[in-house]
Scaffold this active site. Structure first.
Site, PDB file in Angstrom:
ATOM      1  N   ARG A 141       0.825  -1.218   0.000  1.00 50.13           N
ATOM      2  CA  ARG A 141       0.000   0.000   0.000  1.00 50.13           C
ATOM      3  C   ARG A 141       0.856   1.264   0.000  1.00 50.13           C
ATOM      4  NH1 ARG A 141      -5.430  -1.619   2.071  1.00 50.13           N
ATOM      5  NH2 ARG A 141      -5.985   0.555   2.340  1.00 50.13           N
ATOM      6  N   TYR A 144       0.804   4.310  -2.482  1.00 53.10           N
ATOM      7  CA  TYR A 144      -0.297   5.263  -2.302  1.00 53.10           C
ATOM      8  C   TYR A 144      -0.138   6.031  -0.990  1.00 53.10           C
ATOM      9  CZ  TYR A 144      -5.165   6.928  -2.027  1.00 53.10           C
ATOM     10  OH  TYR A 144      -6.297   7.703  -1.929  1.00 53.10           O
ATOM     11  N   ASP A 271      -3.766  -4.324   5.548  1.00 49.46           N
ATOM     12  CA  ASP A 271      -5.128  -3.780   5.545  1.00 49.46           C
ATOM     13  C   ASP A 271      -5.411  -3.148   6.924  1.00 49.46           C
ATOM     14  OD1 ASP A 271      -7.745  -4.637   3.616  1.00 49.46           O
ATOM     15  OD2 ASP A 271      -8.224  -3.930   5.633  1.00 49.46           O
TER      16      ASP A 271
HETATM   17  P1  NAD Z   1     -11.034   7.713  -9.096  1.00 49.21           P
HETATM   18  O1  NAD Z   1     -10.087   6.626  -9.420  1.00 49.21           O
HETATM   19  O2  NAD Z   1     -12.450   7.572  -9.534  1.00 49.21           O
HETATM   20  O3  NAD Z   1     -10.501   9.114  -9.651  1.00 49.21           O
HETATM   21  C1  NAD Z   1      -9.157   9.392  -9.932  1.00 49.21           C
HETATM   22  C2  NAD Z   1      -9.085  10.127 -11.261  1.00 49.21           C
HETATM   23  O4  NAD Z   1      -7.728  10.524 -11.508  1.00 49.21           O
HETATM   24  C3  NAD Z   1      -9.498   9.243 -12.439  1.00 49.21           C
HETATM   25  O5  NAD Z   1     -10.372   9.953 -13.287  1.00 49.21           O
HETATM   26  C4  NAD Z   1      -8.184   8.909 -13.126  1.00 49.21           C
HETATM   27  O6  NAD Z   1      -8.336   8.617 -14.504  1.00 49.21           O
HETATM   28  C5  NAD Z   1      -7.390  10.174 -12.853  1.00 49.21           C
HETATM   29  N1  NAD Z   1      -5.929   9.982 -12.897  1.00 49.21           N
HETATM   30  C6  NAD Z   1      -5.204   9.027 -12.260  1.00 49.21           C
HETATM   31  N2  NAD Z   1      -3.896   9.179 -12.524  1.00 49.21           N
HETATM   32  C7  NAD Z   1      -3.791  10.263 -13.353  1.00 49.21           C
HETATM   33  C8  NAD Z   1      -2.703  10.921 -13.984  1.00 49.21           C
HETATM   34  N3  NAD Z   1      -1.438  10.475 -13.823  1.00 49.21           N
HETATM   35  N4  NAD Z   1      -2.961  11.995 -14.766  1.00 49.21           N
HETATM   36  C9  NAD Z   1      -4.233  12.442 -14.948  1.00 49.21           C
HETATM   37  N5  NAD Z   1      -5.298  11.854 -14.381  1.00 49.21           N
HETATM   38  C10 NAD Z   1      -5.081  10.773 -13.582  1.00 49.21           C
HETATM   39  O7  NAD Z   1     -10.954   7.899  -7.506  1.00 49.21           O
HETATM   40  P2  NAD Z   1     -11.714   8.875  -6.505  1.00 49.21           P
HETATM   41  O8  NAD Z   1     -12.289   8.046  -5.440  1.00 49.21           O
HETATM   42  O9  NAD Z   1     -12.583   9.825  -7.246  1.00 49.21           O
HETATM   43  O10 NAD Z   1     -10.481   9.667  -5.877  1.00 49.21           O
HETATM   44  C11 NAD Z   1     -10.144  10.977  -6.303  1.00 49.21           C
HETATM   45  C12 NAD Z   1      -9.075  11.546  -5.379  1.00 49.21           C
HETATM   46  O11 NAD Z   1      -9.553  11.575  -4.034  1.00 49.21           O
HETATM   47  C13 NAD Z   1      -7.760  10.758  -5.370  1.00 49.21           C
HETATM   48  O12 NAD Z   1      -6.675  11.658  -5.302  1.00 49.21           O
HETATM   49  C14 NAD Z   1      -7.860   9.965  -4.093  1.00 49.21           C
HETATM   50  O13 NAD Z   1      -6.588   9.669  -3.563  1.00 49.21           O
HETATM   51  C15 NAD Z   1      -8.641  10.900  -3.175  1.00 49.21           C
HETATM   52  N6  NAD Z   1      -9.323  10.140  -2.124  1.00 49.21           N
HETATM   53  C16 NAD Z   1     -10.471   9.449  -2.394  1.00 49.21           C
HETATM   54  C17 NAD Z   1     -11.061   8.717  -1.366  1.00 49.21           C
HETATM   55  C18 NAD Z   1     -12.349   7.955  -1.580  1.00 49.21           C
HETATM   56  O14 NAD Z   1     -12.797   7.295  -0.639  1.00 49.21           O
HETATM   57  N7  NAD Z   1     -13.010   7.995  -2.715  1.00 49.21           N
HETATM   58  C19 NAD Z   1     -10.471   8.678  -0.090  1.00 49.21           C
HETATM   59  C20 NAD Z   1      -9.297   9.372   0.103  1.00 49.21           C
HETATM   60  C21 NAD Z   1      -8.732  10.115  -0.896  1.00 49.21           C
HETATM   61  N1  UDP Z   2     -12.851  -5.354   1.354  1.00 48.40           N
HETATM   62  C1  UDP Z   2     -13.570  -6.537   1.404  1.00 48.40           C
HETATM   63  N2  UDP Z   2     -14.056  -7.029   0.245  1.00 48.40           N
HETATM   64  C2  UDP Z   2     -13.899  -6.417  -0.959  1.00 48.40           C
HETATM   65  C3  UDP Z   2     -13.176  -5.199  -1.002  1.00 48.40           C
HETATM   66  C4  UDP Z   2     -12.659  -4.706   0.192  1.00 48.40           C
HETATM   67  O1  UDP Z   2     -13.750  -7.144   2.479  1.00 48.40           O
HETATM   68  O2  UDP Z   2     -14.407  -6.938  -1.971  1.00 48.40           O
HETATM   69  C5  UDP Z   2     -12.340  -4.811   2.633  1.00 48.40           C
HETATM   70  C6  UDP Z   2     -10.855  -4.423   2.624  1.00 48.40           C
HETATM   71  O3  UDP Z   2     -10.060  -5.523   2.974  1.00 48.40           O
HETATM   72  C7  UDP Z   2     -10.818  -3.321   3.657  1.00 48.40           C
HETATM   73  C8  UDP Z   2     -12.181  -2.655   3.540  1.00 48.40           C
HETATM   74  O4  UDP Z   2     -13.014  -3.590   2.872  1.00 48.40           O
HETATM   75  O5  UDP Z   2     -10.682  -3.859   4.946  1.00 48.40           O
HETATM   76  C9  UDP Z   2     -12.163  -1.348   2.741  1.00 48.40           C
HETATM   77  O6  UDP Z   2     -11.503  -1.617   1.525  1.00 48.40           O
HETATM   78  P1  UDP Z   2     -11.419  -0.566   0.332  1.00 48.40           P
HETATM   79  O7  UDP Z   2     -10.588  -1.190  -0.734  1.00 48.40           O
HETATM   80  O8  UDP Z   2     -12.776  -0.099   0.000  1.00 48.40           O
HETATM   81  O9  UDP Z   2     -10.678   0.700   0.953  1.00 48.40           O
HETATM   82  P2  UDP Z   2      -9.450   0.909   1.958  1.00 48.40           P
HETATM   83  O10 UDP Z   2      -8.908  -0.405   2.429  1.00 48.40           O
HETATM   84  O11 UDP Z   2      -8.465   1.657   1.141  1.00 48.40           O
HETATM   85  O12 UDP Z   2     -10.048   1.656   3.077  1.00 48.40           O
END
Ligand code: NAD
Ligand code: UDP
Length: 318
Positions: A141, A144, A271
């Site tokens: 992980r 990221y 995880d």
């Molecule tokens: P997502 O994967 O749907 O969106 C990410 C977008 O970035 C996509 O459209 C992808 O094509 C684009 N992208 C990726 N790499 C790129 C690059 N090198 N150049 C240009 N575009 C690129 O995910 P999301 O859930 O919408 O997440 C968006 C942002 O929010 C991310 O930065 C993510 O880390 C952050 N975030 C999301 C969550 C969540 O729970 N959804 C939680 C924490 C942080």
């Molecule tokens: N997870 C799960 N089944 C799935 C996908 C995820 O049990 O099909 C679990 C995963 O192991 C984690 C939690 O759900 O404990 C959240 O996972 P997710 O990938 O949504 O986000 P993150 O771990 O980044 O919070």
């Protein structure tokens, strides 16, 4: 009215930002390389003469003139960010430098989308912004987690060294419509599996916890943070209602009326065992807190995925 750049604007959260910014009357540039994003997410915006779409990879420099940058480009699902981990690091390091460089050049404000993953597998619960985290620097992980940590560092260094106007938010697990069918995160996986009466894949015993925020709540918090003066963060944005993964699975089965059974698969390495935001700071500084309960958000998300699966089936039969 502002000229606003949304990197990752064709993704799940980014597309809602584009939509809401347009609705407020701003000019919006959506920049995306479509790694995990999709034109389908922003298709309905393309008719607006205030909306522009640029296919571009942020690891390469780009020169634009804007007033605000919402920096969201980065794959967010473990499946996707682990697909090409070196690229994930490049996106967070080179991509963030390119965006901060643009903010420095044009003197605009940049909001960095950081994550609860900066807390790693947290030993402090719930997580406050003052907690420095418990992150494995060499695990699967890390591309990221450490990528987002260095992106925060860069954001603060451009701020201190070059006076760039910045905001940092730490987003906790967010879900809703426009997640990709193959996103791989837990909410979309469980819903897509339940709607097809397939086994629900619970990793480990399902005793690990997450706190799920509905996307409309999150987007309000993000946009408020961008326009808040004299507060750069970092600030946690998430819903403090905490559930085990097993509880989530049961809710999804009940709300879909599915015949799916639970299937346990191995827990992925590193995880996090528990996660819940302390949102006192967001309440105090932004006057923000989420309002959508998990079951209501799930109901909307289920109806979105139901439509998506139906349209995929139709397309397959053509
Ligand atoms: P997502 O994967 O749907 O969106 C990410 C977008 O970035 C996509 O459209 C992808 O094509 C684009 N992208 C990726 N790499 C790129 C690059 N090198 N150049 C240009 N575009 C690129 O995910 P999301 O859930 O919408 O997440 C968006 C942002 O929010 C991310 O930065 C993510 O880390 C952050 N975030 C999301 C969550 C969540 O729970 N959804 C939680 C924490 C942080
Ligand atoms: N997870 C799960 N089944 C799935 C996908 C995820 O049990 O099909 C679990 C995963 O192991 C984690 C939690 O759900 O404990 C959240 O996972 P997710 O990938 O949504 O986000 P993150 O771990 O980044 O919070």
């Amino acid at each position: 009215m502002q000229r606003v750049l949304v990197t990752g604007g064709a993704g799940f959260i980014g597309s809602f930002l584009c939509e809401n910014l347009l609705a407020q009357g701003h000019d919006v540039i959506c920049l995306d390389n479509f790694f995990t994003g999709s034109k389908r997410n922003i298709f309905h915006l393309m008719g607006s003469n205030r909306f522009e779409l640029i296919r571009h990879d942020i690891i390469h420099p780009i020169f634009l003139e804007v007033d605000r940058i919402y920096h969201f480009a980065c794959p967010a699902s473990p499946v996707h960010y682990q697909f090409n981990p070196v690229k994930t690091v490049k996106t967070n390091v080179m991509g963030t430098i390119n965006m901060l460089g643009m903010a420095k050049r044009v003197k605009c404000r940049l909001l960095q989308a950081s994550t609860s993953e900066v807390y790693g597998d947290p030993q402090v619960h719930p997580q406050t912004e003052s907690y420095w985290g418990h992150v494995n620097p060499i695990g699967i992980r890390s591309c990221y987690d450490e990528g987002k940590r260095i992106a925060e560092t860069l954001t603060m260094d451009y701020h201190r060294q070059n006076n760039v106007d910045v905001r940092i938010i730490r987003i906790f697990n967010t879900y809703g419509p426009r997640m990709a069918l193959n996103d791989g995160r837990v909410v979309s996986n469980f819903i897509v599996q339940a709607l097809q009466n397939q086994d629900i894949t619970v990793y480990g015993e399902g005793e690990q916890t997450r706190s799920f925020c509905y996307v409309s709540d999150l987007v309000k918090g993000i946009m408020t943070m961008m326009e808040t003066e004299n507060f750069i963060g970092p600030v946690n944005l998430g819903n403090p209602d905490e559930f085990t993964i097993m509880e989530l699975a049961k809710n999804v089965i009940e709300l879909t009326g599915s015949r799916s059974k639970i299937r346990h698969l191995p827990l992925p390495q590193d995880d996090p065992t528990q996660r819940r935001p302390d949102i006192s700071l967001a309440k105090e500084k932004l006057n923000w807190e989420p309002t959508i309960k998990l079951r209501d958000g799930l109901t909307d998300t289920i109806s979105y995925f139901d439509k998506m699966l139906t349209s995929v089936k139709k397309a397959e039969n053509v």
